[in-house]
Design an enzyme around this catalytic site. Structure first.
Site, PDB file in Angstrom:
ATOM      1  N   PRO A  18      30.539  38.938  33.578  1.00 47.56           N
ATOM      2  CA  PRO A  18      29.280  37.346  34.206  1.00 47.56           C
ATOM      3  C   PRO A  18      28.595  38.940  34.773  1.00 47.56           C
ATOM      4  O   PRO A  18      28.577  39.624  35.917  1.00 47.56           O
ATOM      5  CB  PRO A  18      29.693  36.390  34.660  1.00 47.56           C
TER       6      PRO A  18
ATOM      7  N   ALA B 232      32.670  39.642  38.192  1.00 53.49           N
ATOM      8  CA  ALA B 232      33.467  39.061  39.658  1.00 53.49           C
ATOM      9  C   ALA B 232      34.967  38.425  38.725  1.00 53.49           C
ATOM     10  O   ALA B 232      35.341  37.912  39.497  1.00 53.49           O
ATOM     11  CB  ALA B 232      32.302  37.821  39.887  1.00 53.49           C
TER      12      ALA B 232
HETATM   13  C1  DQA Z   1      31.111  44.434  39.708  1.00 51.56           C
HETATM   14  C2  DQA Z   1      31.558  43.739  41.044  1.00 51.56           C
HETATM   15  C3  DQA Z   1      32.483  42.889  40.738  1.00 51.56           C
HETATM   16  O1  DQA Z   1      32.615  43.075  42.380  1.00 51.56           O
HETATM   17  C4  DQA Z   1      30.903  42.215  40.772  1.00 51.56           C
HETATM   18  O2  DQA Z   1      31.579  40.969  41.048  1.00 51.56           O
HETATM   19  C5  DQA Z   1      29.782  42.315  39.166  1.00 51.56           C
HETATM   20  C6  DQA Z   1      29.851  43.424  39.247  1.00 51.56           C
HETATM   21  C7  DQA Z   1      30.133  46.445  39.726  1.00 51.56           C
HETATM   22  O3  DQA Z   1      30.229  46.473  38.712  1.00 51.56           O
HETATM   23  O4  DQA Z   1      30.306  46.675  40.472  1.00 51.56           O
HETATM   24  O5  DQA Z   1      29.839  41.163  39.300  1.00 51.56           O
HETATM   25  O6  DQA Z   1      32.013  44.668  38.385  1.00 51.56           O
END
Ligand code: DQA
Length: 148
Positions: free
Chosen positions: A10, A77
């Protein structure tokens, strides 16, 4: 030829627009282009997929079973709480590499936990877009090791 699924969860369709200071200026299309170049260099094929819908991602993971040799996933997430996603990754028994653009370990405490990490070969976090090509190199070296 090894086949690799590159899966993005997402909000990753918003890369380039979304918090560029945290996630970088590259769009997902640019990252997928970098992966296509790296795949050609490594002699593997990649299939890229992004969805904002958890059930659709679980269906895509199931579809990899028996069809693809490994998975690179940035679960967004979902990383931090989706046991359903973790179970789907575990169910297909393929080597998994977890990628995050940002270093989740130095951000808010809710991001420090990955429920996916225990079913992954390893995790790459904090290197921005390059993390995906590093993940592809790591996964292909893992697949070549398995073949020996
Ligand atoms: C993420 C880190 C996650 O905490 C966040 O919700 C994302 C992107 C990253 O690529 O750094 O959507 O996966």
């Amino acid at each position: 030829m090894h086949k690799v699924a590159i899966l993005n969860g997402p909000n990753l369709n918003m890369l380039g627009i979304r918090e560029p200071g945290v996630y970088g200026k590259e769009s997902l299309a640019i990252i997928e282009g970098m992966l296509a170049d790296k795949a050609a260099q490594l002699g593997v094929s990649v299939s890229c997929y992004q969805t904002n819908h958890e059930g659709a991602m679980i269906d895509r993971i199931h579809a990899a079973y028996g069809q693809e040799d490994g998975i690179i996933i940035n679960p967004g997430a979902w990383t931090h709480y989706s046991y359903a996603l973790r179970d789907a990754l575990s169910a297909v028994s393929l080597p998994i590499v977890e990628v995050h653009l940002s270093n989740i370990h130095k951000r808010e405490s809710f991001r420090h936990v990955s429920v996916v990490a225990p079913v992954a070969v390893g995790q790459i976090a904090g290197f921005g877009a390059i993390g995906y090509t590093l993940a592809l190199e790591a996964l292909v070296s893992q697949l070549n090791r398995e073949r020996v």
